[in-house]
Design a protein around this motif. Structure first.
Motif, PDB file in Angstrom:
ATOM      1  N   ASP A  30       0.841  -1.205   0.000  1.00  0.00           N
ATOM      2  CA  ASP A  30       0.000   0.000   0.000  1.00  0.00           C
ATOM      3  C   ASP A  30       0.874   1.252   0.000  1.00  0.00           C
ATOM      4  O   ASP A  30       0.426   2.326   0.360  1.00  0.00           O
ATOM      5  N   HIS A  31       2.123   1.083  -0.427  1.00  0.00           N
ATOM      6  CA  HIS A  31       3.050   2.204  -0.456  1.00  0.00           C
ATOM      7  C   HIS A  31       3.355   2.490  -1.911  1.00  0.00           C
ATOM      8  O   HIS A  31       3.864   1.615  -2.611  1.00  0.00           O
ATOM      9  N   THR A  32       3.019   3.706  -2.370  1.00  0.00           N
ATOM     10  CA  THR A  32       3.105   3.983  -3.812  1.00  0.00           C
ATOM     11  C   THR A  32       4.502   3.739  -4.380  1.00  0.00           C
ATOM     12  O   THR A  32       4.620   3.317  -5.517  1.00  0.00           O
ATOM     13  N   PHE A  44      -8.678   0.910  -3.142  1.00  0.00           N
ATOM     14  CA  PHE A  44      -8.049   2.223  -3.198  1.00  0.00           C
ATOM     15  C   PHE A  44      -6.747   2.256  -2.392  1.00  0.00           C
ATOM     16  O   PHE A  44      -6.743   2.026  -1.188  1.00  0.00           O
ATOM     17  N   GLY A  45      -5.638   2.494  -3.105  1.00  0.00           N
ATOM     18  CA  GLY A  45      -4.351   2.594  -2.429  1.00  0.00           C
ATOM     19  C   GLY A  45      -3.727   1.271  -2.015  1.00  0.00           C
ATOM     20  O   GLY A  45      -2.780   1.251  -1.247  1.00  0.00           O
ATOM     21  N   GLU A  46      -4.278   0.151  -2.505  1.00  0.00           N
ATOM     22  CA  GLU A  46      -3.659  -1.151  -2.212  1.00  0.00           C
ATOM     23  C   GLU A  46      -3.467  -1.914  -3.521  1.00  0.00           C
ATOM     24  O   GLU A  46      -4.390  -2.026  -4.311  1.00  0.00           O
TER      25      GLU A  46
END
Lengths: 183, 72
Positions: free
Chosen positions: B36-38, B62-64
């Motif tokens: 989940d870290h861009t 979202f974001g994962e």
């Protein structure tokens, strides 16, 4: 339906395209390097002082300690850099806030903003210990990798070049420790 | 199934974990990394492509993201 309408609906808008190209993906190192150099020049020209980060954190820490009754303003460390009775008058306060707000604006523009929790107890402890080590290290070196390394080397000061090999050594052993503890 | 749960872990941990785990895999094996870290979403595929592995990235929510790496 015409292909054009379809593409406008499905594809990104012009605004989204600009954002995804300019902010969403990482910039090449050379481009970031040039920007850092330019903004560093601006910082020195405008403020008349080199760019630093962690001295300010020490000033705020000392300010908090003063408020709870510790006589931190008399510590010998203030012979190396200035003590501020009002740390909000320190320009570093505002450049530090600028970094945080700038990063926030960038992540909001890419619509990737998300609050994240703590994974587990181990991460919680590691983060606290790591933060403490970073803070302590930057204080005994009288400068973090910005004031002590980046700004020092770019202003042709010898202390930055002494800082460099020790920072590299620290990173090397830090990596070894991370591998042992976290993998 | 080889699943690496890296949710909540900042860079460079996801990359370091895959690098370590992939050594134990055979050619053709798949490994799934949940991040989940861009920046892990960028540097893990970049590393895998450099090594000649197949990579797929899928946004799970979202974001994962789920990154699938096939060892070659």
């Amino acid at each position: 339906m015409s292909g054009r309408l379809q593409s406008l609906k499905d594809d990104k808008t012009f605004y989204q395209l600009v954002i995804s190209q300019a902010i969403d993906r990482p910039w090449p190192y050379w481009f970031g390097g040039i920007l850092l150099a330019l903004f560093n020049l601006l910082y020195v020209i405008i403020t008349g002082h080199y760019w630093g980060i962690s001295n300010n954190l020490a000033r705020w820490g000392a300010w908090v300690l003063e408020k709870v009754g510790v006589n931190s303003s008399q510590w010998i460390v203030w012979t190396y850099y200035d003590y501020y009775t009002e740390p909000w008058l320190d320009k570093q306060t505002w450049s530090n806030l600028g970094i945080i707000i700038g990063a926030l604006i960038a992540i909001l523009l890419t619509q990737n903003f998300k609050l994240k929790g703590i994974k587990d107890k181990k991460q919680f402890i590691m983060v606290l210990v790591g933060g403490w080590l970073m803070g302590y290290g930057s204080r005994i070196a009288i400068g973090c990798n910005i004031g002590g390394l980046y700004s020092s080397i770019s202003s042709l000061a010898l202390n930055g070049w002494i800082y460099l090999p020790f920072a590299i050594t620290g990173v090397y052993f830090g990596n070894k420790i991370i591998m042992k503890l976290l993998l | 199934m080889n699943i690496l749960d890296c949710i909540g872990e900042p860079c460079p941990l996801p990359l370091m974990k895959v690098e370590k785990r992939i050594k134990d895999l055979n050619r053709g094996d798949k490994i799934y990394i949940e991040v989940d870290h861009t920046c892990a979403m960028t540097n893990v595929p970049e590393w895998a492509r450099k090594r000649g592995y197949d990579v797929e990235v899928e946004e799970v929510s979202f974001g994962e993201w789920k990154i699938t790496v096939t060892k070659r």
